[in-house]
Design a protein around this motif. Structure first.
Motif, PDB file in Angstrom:
ATOM      1  N   ARG A 193       0.832  -1.214   0.000  1.00  0.00           N
ATOM      2  CA  ARG A 193       0.000   0.000   0.000  1.00  0.00           C
ATOM      3  C   ARG A 193       0.858   1.254   0.000  1.00  0.00           C
ATOM      4  O   ARG A 193       0.497   2.265  -0.624  1.00  0.00           O
ATOM      5  N   PRO A 213      -7.309 -14.947  -4.896  1.00  0.00           N
ATOM      6  CA  PRO A 213      -7.060 -13.867  -3.939  1.00  0.00           C
ATOM      7  C   PRO A 213      -6.829 -14.425  -2.539  1.00  0.00           C
ATOM      8  O   PRO A 213      -7.777 -14.842  -1.861  1.00  0.00           O
ATOM      9  N   ARG A 216      -8.169 -13.730   1.485  1.00  0.00           N
ATOM     10  CA  ARG A 216      -9.369 -13.225   0.813  1.00  0.00           C
ATOM     11  C   ARG A 216      -9.606 -11.751   1.100  1.00  0.00           C
ATOM     12  O   ARG A 216     -10.157 -11.027   0.263  1.00  0.00           O
ATOM     13  N   HIS A 218      -7.611  -9.531   0.986  1.00  0.00           N
ATOM     14  CA  HIS A 218      -6.746  -8.709   0.139  1.00  0.00           C
ATOM     15  C   HIS A 218      -7.131  -8.793  -1.336  1.00  0.00           C
ATOM     16  O   HIS A 218      -6.304  -8.506  -2.209  1.00  0.00           O
ATOM     17  N   ALA A 219      -8.365  -9.179  -1.616  1.00  0.00           N
ATOM     18  CA  ALA A 219      -8.794  -9.284  -3.014  1.00  0.00           C
ATOM     19  C   ALA A 219      -8.648  -7.942  -3.732  1.00  0.00           C
ATOM     20  O   ALA A 219      -8.123  -7.878  -4.860  1.00  0.00           O
ATOM     21  N   GLN A 220      -9.096  -6.863  -3.100  1.00  0.00           N
ATOM     22  CA  GLN A 220      -8.983  -5.546  -3.731  1.00  0.00           C
ATOM     23  C   GLN A 220      -7.529  -5.109  -3.856  1.00  0.00           C
ATOM     24  O   GLN A 220      -7.123  -4.542  -4.871  1.00  0.00           O
ATOM     25  N   LEU A 221      -6.740  -5.374  -2.815  1.00  0.00           N
ATOM     26  CA  LEU A 221      -5.325  -5.001  -2.857  1.00  0.00           C
ATOM     27  C   LEU A 221      -4.610  -5.722  -4.000  1.00  0.00           C
ATOM     28  O   LEU A 221      -3.858  -5.106  -4.771  1.00  0.00           O
ATOM     29  N   ALA A 223      -5.925  -6.911  -6.682  1.00  0.00           N
ATOM     30  CA  ALA A 223      -6.403  -6.381  -7.960  1.00  0.00           C
ATOM     31  C   ALA A 223      -5.679  -5.087  -8.309  1.00  0.00           C
ATOM     32  O   ALA A 223      -5.319  -4.856  -9.475  1.00  0.00           O
ATOM     33  N   ARG A 224      -5.441  -4.242  -7.310  1.00  0.00           N
ATOM     34  CA  ARG A 224      -4.693  -2.997  -7.541  1.00  0.00           C
ATOM     35  C   ARG A 224      -3.254  -3.297  -7.929  1.00  0.00           C
ATOM     36  O   ARG A 224      -2.684  -2.649  -8.826  1.00  0.00           O
ATOM     37  N   GLU A 227      -3.047  -4.408 -11.448  1.00  0.00           N
ATOM     38  CA  GLU A 227      -3.304  -3.312 -12.389  1.00  0.00           C
ATOM     39  C   GLU A 227      -2.121  -2.354 -12.483  1.00  0.00           C
ATOM     40  O   GLU A 227      -1.752  -1.901 -13.569  1.00  0.00           O
TER      41      GLU A 227
END
Length: 411
Positions: A193, A213, A216, A218-221, A223-224, A227
């Protein structure tokens, strides 16, 4: 390559890619037995030995070859029958084309040795080198790895550890360094982060498939990271994590980077495994100290007593892992105005009593100089605000702070 491989219209390197993709299903990451077999037989040769009569071979031309069976004993002299049987059971079900299609649909790829993007520093792992790396993300892994630092530490970190990791990662990213970590809770997440928050580059090395993921939360992390950075792993899509795979994943983090920084770690910590693997590979090993009363810093302090170097910020890290001339700034306490006095002027100042006034003769005696010289220095100190005159005696100025007009030390 076999004749069937060539007639299938595949380039030999792509045939090897298929074979290595199949083997990521069959053997565990970091398996030295498999590594030795690969040195002797190559990926397609090992698959041929693992295919039993009646099995559907995972690749064209890799079916069982009875004439090659003696090679099995030479290639795998220390491999037990249970391990070999496990490999053969897994070999019956692998579908490497399916895995390669799946990673392509995710916008990813499967890298193997010999690819332009393959980080050659992973070859330092010898027989435990990854069979290949499944990768998600737009960046070139080889280029990023050349200027990367691992930041690892405790999952159950303190607010101090999270702050230290995030600040360090942000500082590294702002200076053009790639932050590598394992995407776990605690220090790993703070490091990712911190790099992402500063618009920098980060790589997450997983102990599972890059489409899974984990954790679980940290799925959004993840994905970031996929990307903006890279998500990589040794297991094929859908691969699940285990305790041993987490430990083995750490050798990849250590080999991939120029150095490893540990931020908070108890005595039993996977991050210490990463640091010691880095030291064995000749990489820089660093630690950020914590309170001596904190058990979460005990492992870091043990490293610092041995092979690790103490660091406190990104500048310290870059001085170790960066190019020649990338030095950390000189660190010192605040400069007081009395530090700027000439030596003989400072001696006269130090000769004055702490509370009472004193005549010039006494001050000169304490300073080891002539009274006339002492008087000249007293007038100089008076102009700078250090002393004041009381009739024929001199005393220190009653002040709480250093005089702001003391810029130089006189003559």
């Amino acid at each position: 390559m076999t004749e069937a491989d060539m007639t299938a219209g595949r380039h030999p390197h792509e045939t090897e890619r298929l074979a290595r993709a199949a083997l990521t299903h069959i053997v565990e990451p970091g398996d030295e037995h498999a590594g030795r077999a690969l040195r002797h037989l190559g990926p397609t040769g090992l698959l041929r030995l693992l295919a039993e009569p009646g099995d559907q071979p995972p690749l064209p031309g890799t079916g069982p070859d009875p004439a090659a069976e003696p090679d099995l004993e030479r290639a795998l002299p220390d491999t037990g029958p249970q391990r070999l049987a496990s490999w053969r059971r897994r070999a019956r079900t692998v579908t490497p084309e399916h895995d390669l299609d799946r990673i392509a649909r995710l916008g990813g790829r499967f890298l193997i040795p010999g690819d332009p993007e393959w980080p050659s520093q992973l070859d330092d792992l010898g027989d435990t080198r990854p069979l290949g790396l499944w990768v998600r993300g737009p960046a070139d892994l080889r280029t990023w790895a050349l200027r990367s630092v691992a930041v690892v530490g405790a999952r159950a970190c303190t607010p101090y550890g999270a702050h230290a990791a995030a600040t360090l990662a942000a500082g590294l990213a702002e200076r053009g360094w790639v932050v590598v970590s394992g995407a776990a809770y605690g220090v790993d997440a703070a490091a990712h982060r911190g790099a992402l928050g500063s618009g920098g580059a980060t790589v997450a090395v997983l102990a599972c498939g890059v489409d899974v993921p984990y954790p679980r939360g940290h799925a959004q992390l993840l994905a970031r990271v996929a990307e903006q950075g890279l998500v990589i792993g040794e297991l094929p899509p859908g691969g699940h994590p285990t305790r041993s795979r987490f430990v083995l994943r750490n050798r990849v983090i250590a080999a991939l980077t120029r150095g490893t920084v540990v931020v908070e770690a108890p005595y039993r910590s996977g991050s210490l495994v990463t640091a010691r693997a880095a030291a064995r590979l000749g990489r820089h090993t660093m630690g950020i100290p914590g309170p001596v009363t904190s058990g979460l810093s005990a492992g870091v302090h043990e490293l610092l007593r041995g092979e690790a170097t103490l660091v406190t910020d990104a500048a310290d890290v870059i001085e170790l892992v960066g190019d020649i001339g990338e030095l950390a700034p000189l660190r010192r306490g605040p400069v007081l105005s009395r530090d700027l006095l000439a030596p003989d002027t400072a001696r006269v100042l130090e000769a004055l009593p702490g509370r009472d006034a004193a005549p010039v003769a006494d001050i000169a005696t304490r300073a080891g100089t002539h009274p006339d010289h002492a008087l000249a220095k007293l007038y100089e100190l008076h102009s700078l605000g250090f002393v004041e005159r009381r009739q024929d005696e001199w005393q220190l100025t009653n002040r709480r702070t250093e005089p702001s007009n003391a810029r130089h030390g006189g003559t």
